[in-house]
Design a protein around this motif. Structure first.
Motif, PDB file in Angstrom:
ATOM      1  N   ALA A 121       5.733  35.281  55.370  1.00  0.00           N
ATOM      2  CA  ALA A 121       4.860  36.439  55.588  1.00  0.00           C
ATOM      3  C   ALA A 121       5.644  37.590  56.206  1.00  0.00           C
ATOM      4  O   ALA A 121       5.449  38.767  55.855  1.00  0.00           O
ATOM      5  N   LEU A 122       6.544  37.271  57.133  1.00  0.00           N
ATOM      6  CA  LEU A 122       7.390  38.297  57.745  1.00  0.00           C
ATOM      7  C   LEU A 122       8.282  38.946  56.685  1.00  0.00           C
ATOM      8  O   LEU A 122       8.432  40.183  56.652  1.00  0.00           O
ATOM      9  N   ALA A 123       8.851  38.127  55.811  1.00  0.00           N
ATOM     10  CA  ALA A 123       9.716  38.662  54.754  1.00  0.00           C
ATOM     11  C   ALA A 123       8.951  39.633  53.858  1.00  0.00           C
ATOM     12  O   ALA A 123       9.461  40.695  53.487  1.00  0.00           O
ATOM     13  N   VAL A 124       7.712  39.278  53.520  1.00  0.00           N
ATOM     14  CA  VAL A 124       6.908  40.167  52.666  1.00  0.00           C
ATOM     15  C   VAL A 124       6.608  41.475  53.373  1.00  0.00           C
ATOM     16  O   VAL A 124       6.627  42.556  52.753  1.00  0.00           O
ATOM     17  N   SER A 125       6.357  41.413  54.686  1.00  0.00           N
ATOM     18  CA  SER A 125       6.104  42.667  55.424  1.00  0.00           C
ATOM     19  C   SER A 125       7.317  43.590  55.353  1.00  0.00           C
ATOM     20  O   SER A 125       7.176  44.814  55.261  1.00  0.00           O
ATOM     21  N   HIS A 126       8.505  43.009  55.360  1.00  0.00           N
ATOM     22  CA  HIS A 126       9.729  43.818  55.216  1.00  0.00           C
ATOM     23  C   HIS A 126       9.827  44.397  53.806  1.00  0.00           C
ATOM     24  O   HIS A 126      10.211  45.572  53.631  1.00  0.00           O
ATOM     25  N   LEU A 127       9.479  43.592  52.815  1.00  0.00           N
ATOM     26  CA  LEU A 127       9.529  44.087  51.434  1.00  0.00           C
ATOM     27  C   LEU A 127       8.551  45.236  51.234  1.00  0.00           C
ATOM     28  O   LEU A 127       8.843  46.196  50.494  1.00  0.00           O
ATOM     29  N   GLN A 128       7.395  45.158  51.872  1.00  0.00           N
ATOM     30  CA  GLN A 128       6.410  46.232  51.739  1.00  0.00           C
ATOM     31  C   GLN A 128       6.918  47.532  52.362  1.00  0.00           C
ATOM     32  O   GLN A 128       6.423  48.612  52.027  1.00  0.00           O
TER      33      GLN A 128
ATOM     34  N   GLU B 282      -1.952  44.947  52.695  1.00  0.00           N
ATOM     35  CA  GLU B 282      -0.811  45.869  52.635  1.00  0.00           C
ATOM     36  C   GLU B 282      -0.683  46.685  53.906  1.00  0.00           C
ATOM     37  O   GLU B 282      -0.475  47.903  53.895  1.00  0.00           O
ATOM     38  N   ASP B 283      -0.800  45.985  55.033  1.00  0.00           N
ATOM     39  CA  ASP B 283      -0.599  46.565  56.361  1.00  0.00           C
ATOM     40  C   ASP B 283       0.612  45.868  56.962  1.00  0.00           C
ATOM     41  O   ASP B 283       0.479  44.931  57.768  1.00  0.00           O
ATOM     42  N   PRO B 284       1.835  46.268  56.588  1.00  0.00           N
ATOM     43  CA  PRO B 284       3.040  45.542  57.001  1.00  0.00           C
ATOM     44  C   PRO B 284       3.261  45.527  58.509  1.00  0.00           C
ATOM     45  O   PRO B 284       3.804  44.561  59.045  1.00  0.00           O
ATOM     46  N   LYS B 285       2.840  46.580  59.210  1.00  0.00           N
ATOM     47  CA  LYS B 285       3.039  46.616  60.657  1.00  0.00           C
ATOM     48  C   LYS B 285       2.253  45.496  61.337  1.00  0.00           C
ATOM     49  O   LYS B 285       2.795  44.741  62.154  1.00  0.00           O
ATOM     50  N   SER B 286       0.972  45.369  61.007  1.00  0.00           N
ATOM     51  CA  SER B 286       0.150  44.311  61.604  1.00  0.00           C
ATOM     52  C   SER B 286       0.597  42.933  61.126  1.00  0.00           C
ATOM     53  O   SER B 286       0.609  41.964  61.904  1.00  0.00           O
ATOM     54  N   ALA B 287       0.977  42.822  59.857  1.00  0.00           N
ATOM     55  CA  ALA B 287       1.451  41.540  59.330  1.00  0.00           C
ATOM     56  C   ALA B 287       2.692  41.079  60.084  1.00  0.00           C
ATOM     57  O   ALA B 287       2.804  39.902  60.461  1.00  0.00           O
ATOM     58  N   GLU B 288       3.630  42.011  60.319  1.00  0.00           N
ATOM     59  CA  GLU B 288       4.845  41.651  61.055  1.00  0.00           C
ATOM     60  C   GLU B 288       4.524  41.211  62.485  1.00  0.00           C
ATOM     61  O   GLU B 288       5.070  40.227  62.984  1.00  0.00           O
ATOM     62  N   GLU B 289       3.619  41.922  63.130  1.00  0.00           N
ATOM     63  CA  GLU B 289       3.246  41.593  64.504  1.00  0.00           C
ATOM     64  C   GLU B 289       2.704  40.162  64.600  1.00  0.00           C
ATOM     65  O   GLU B 289       3.137  39.369  65.454  1.00  0.00           O
ATOM     66  N   HIS B 290       1.787  39.817  63.731  1.00  0.00           N
ATOM     67  CA  HIS B 290       1.202  38.474  63.771  1.00  0.00           C
ATOM     68  C   HIS B 290       2.208  37.411  63.304  1.00  0.00           C
ATOM     69  O   HIS B 290       2.231  36.302  63.858  1.00  0.00           O
ATOM     70  N   ALA B 291       3.012  37.744  62.315  1.00  0.00           N
ATOM     71  CA  ALA B 291       3.998  36.771  61.830  1.00  0.00           C
ATOM     72  C   ALA B 291       4.987  36.409  62.925  1.00  0.00           C
ATOM     73  O   ALA B 291       5.317  35.231  63.118  1.00  0.00           O
ATOM     74  N   ARG B 292       5.446  37.398  63.672  1.00  0.00           N
ATOM     75  CA  ARG B 292       6.420  37.123  64.739  1.00  0.00           C
ATOM     76  C   ARG B 292       5.803  36.266  65.847  1.00  0.00           C
ATOM     77  O   ARG B 292       6.470  35.383  66.409  1.00  0.00           O
ATOM     78  N   LYS B 293       4.540  36.496  66.166  1.00  0.00           N
ATOM     79  CA  LYS B 293       3.880  35.671  67.175  1.00  0.00           C
ATOM     80  C   LYS B 293       3.758  34.231  66.694  1.00  0.00           C
ATOM     81  O   LYS B 293       3.988  33.277  67.443  1.00  0.00           O
ATOM     82  N   SER B 294       3.402  34.072  65.436  1.00  0.00           N
ATOM     83  CA  SER B 294       3.295  32.734  64.864  1.00  0.00           C
ATOM     84  C   SER B 294       4.642  32.031  64.860  1.00  0.00           C
ATOM     85  O   SER B 294       4.746  30.846  65.234  1.00  0.00           O
ATOM     86  N   ILE B 295       5.666  32.738  64.441  1.00  0.00           N
ATOM     87  CA  ILE B 295       7.012  32.163  64.380  1.00  0.00           C
ATOM     88  C   ILE B 295       7.471  31.706  65.758  1.00  0.00           C
ATOM     89  O   ILE B 295       8.056  30.619  65.913  1.00  0.00           O
ATOM     90  N   ASP B 296       7.193  32.491  66.770  1.00  0.00           N
ATOM     91  CA  ASP B 296       7.598  32.154  68.133  1.00  0.00           C
ATOM     92  C   ASP B 296       6.923  30.862  68.598  1.00  0.00           C
ATOM     93  O   ASP B 296       7.579  29.956  69.135  1.00  0.00           O
TER      94      ASP B 296
END
Length: 452
Positions: A385-392, A354-368
């Motif tokens: 995973a990015l979508a869930v970080s937004h939901l959180q 439940e750390d959406p900031k770090s989850a978003e950071e890693h998800a965006r790198k993976s997506i790229d």
């Protein structure tokens, strides 16, 4: 009155072997499989031909005898003796290499034939405990080589390894459901028969390494397609073949797959233990990519166990290990362990913490990275995973946008994991109630699930 076993009679007549000789061959095979109490005579063979069902493990031993004689796989099913013990035997880490070859060949044949007993076989919780322990002890002890036998050339092994690259890319870009049965048929026809022949020490190791790699890939493809019982059995047999190759990194890689599966199926404690066993096994090898993967999977398990501090530490260790990739030559099977994969899995770990900031950071790198490589499956899972970080963060609009991208990418591959990521996202949107975006996403998710 018993019904004569016409199938067994057919194969016996085709072989030209007498009942007395068949009894002798069964006894010899039983000794090779560490089953000294199996000692039939010609009279017992006659009883089997008349319809008596031999006790376990004799059907499997008979299948092994006929397979050796003809040079191709003859199964208990072919002999009119049912499906044998293939499903259960494939959960066993057998000390006999000869028995292992027959078990994995039976598993592959049953998989290709899509026999119901295998589809109905359960995933066995903590079945990896014994195999991981036995592999680790063998790796650290460096036990003696088995006796070599009749010849297979290094050129034969090279052909097998070249095919691995093709099938691995099929999995990476199209999903595990697209090519597994084709690979299983290739293994049954071309690879497992080579294991029954003789080799010098160098060829023996190389052939078992190639067979272990491809058997692992069969397991991984089944795993990605949601066929977990089949996947588990392939992975255990892959681990046993990896032991024969003396390639500690390959065995650790197989344990990584087993760890991933255990955590996904709701047993993160077992997933963590398997990942740790793999790391200990790497004491005799140098594969930064494999080490990065094992730390990554340990982080996933720890996050689900609620140990946020240890999970974050494992992510750091994974990144440190991956920073050394390129300092040694990695095996072809490590190709998928790259920033797209690792950042995607780290995103899932932070999602579970439940750390959406770090989850978003890693998800965006993976997506790229996934976008540049045109890897739809990895892109779909990281978009989820990015979508869930937004939901959180209670940002439904951004979550919906990422969710739609998840759907689009999931339609491009045959992967149950991608579909499951969509289903998980649907459930996570439910607390937002009857919002139009929630309803629209749920409808599109149902269409995807129905198509899958």
């Amino acid at each position: 009155m018993k019904t004569p076993n016409e199938r067994l009679a057919f194969w016996l007549a085709r072989s030209g072997v007498s009942r007395k000789e068949l009894a002798r061959l069964v006894q010899a095979k039983a000794r090779a499989w560490s089953q000294p109490n199996v000692s039939p005579d010609a009279t017992r063979i006659r009883c089997w031909l008349q319809g008596e069902t031999p006790r376990t493990p004799i059907p499997d031993i008979l299948a092994g005898v006929f397979s050796d004689h003809f040079g191709f796989r003859v199964t208990t099913y072919d002999l009119g003796l049912g499906d044998g013990s293939s499903a259960d035997a494939a959960l066993t880490y057998n000390p006999s290499f000869a028995a292992t070859v027959e078990v994995v060949a039976d598993l592959g044949r049953a998989d290709v034939d899509r026999r119901k007993f295998l589809a109905a076989a359960p995933f066995a919780a903590v079945a990896g405990v014994g195999p991981s322990r036995d592999w680790l002890l063998s790796t650290l002890d460096q036990e003696a080589e088995p006796e070599p036998g009749a010849r297979v050339r290094l050129e034969d092994v090279s052909a097998v390894k070249n095919m691995f690259t093709s099938f691995q890319r099929m999995d990476i870009f199209q999903g595990g459901g697209s090519g597994r049965l084709l690979l299983a048929d290739y293994m049954n026809q071309h690879v497992y028969p080579l294991l029954r022949r003789s080799h010098d020490d160098v060829v023996y190791r190389a052939l078992n390494e190639a067979a272990a790699e491809q058997t692992y890939l069969l397991g991984w493809m089944a795993y990605d397609n949601g066929e977990h019982a089949i996947a588990q059995r392939y992975l255990i047999q892959s681990l046993r073949l990896a032991q024969e190759s003396k390639n500690a990194a390959l065995g650790a890689h197989v344990l990584a797959g087993m760890a991933d599966q255990a955590t996904l199926l709701g047993d993160p404690a077992e997933g963590r233990r398997l990942a740790q066993s793999g790391r200990h096994g790497l004491a005799r090898a140098n594969s930064p990519a494999c080490l990065a993967d094992l730390w990554c999977l340990e982080a996933r398990a720890l996050a689900q166990l609620g140990d946020k501090r240890a999970a974050a530490h494992a992510v750091v260790q994974s990144e440190r290990a991956y920073a050394r990739v390129g300092t040694v030559e990695e095996a072809d099977w490590a190709e998928f362990i790259d920033p797209a994969y690792l950042h995607g899995e780290h995103a899932n770990a932070f999602r579970d913490m439940e750390d959406p900031k770090s989850a978003e950071e890693h998800a965006r790198k993976s997506i790229d990275h996934a976008r540049k490589q045109e890897r739809a499956r990895r892109g779909a899972m990281s978009q989820a995973a990015l979508a869930v970080s937004h939901l959180q963060r209670k940002d439904l609009d951004s979550a919906y946008a990422a969710g739609i991208r998840t759907l689009r990418l999931s339609r491009q591959v045959k992967s149950s994991r991608a579909v499951e990521a969509v289903q998980d996202l649907t459930k996570r949107m439910e607390p937002f109630g009857n919002h139009r975006l929630v309803a629209d996403f749920a409808e599109q998710a149902r269409e995807l699930t129905a198509a899958a």
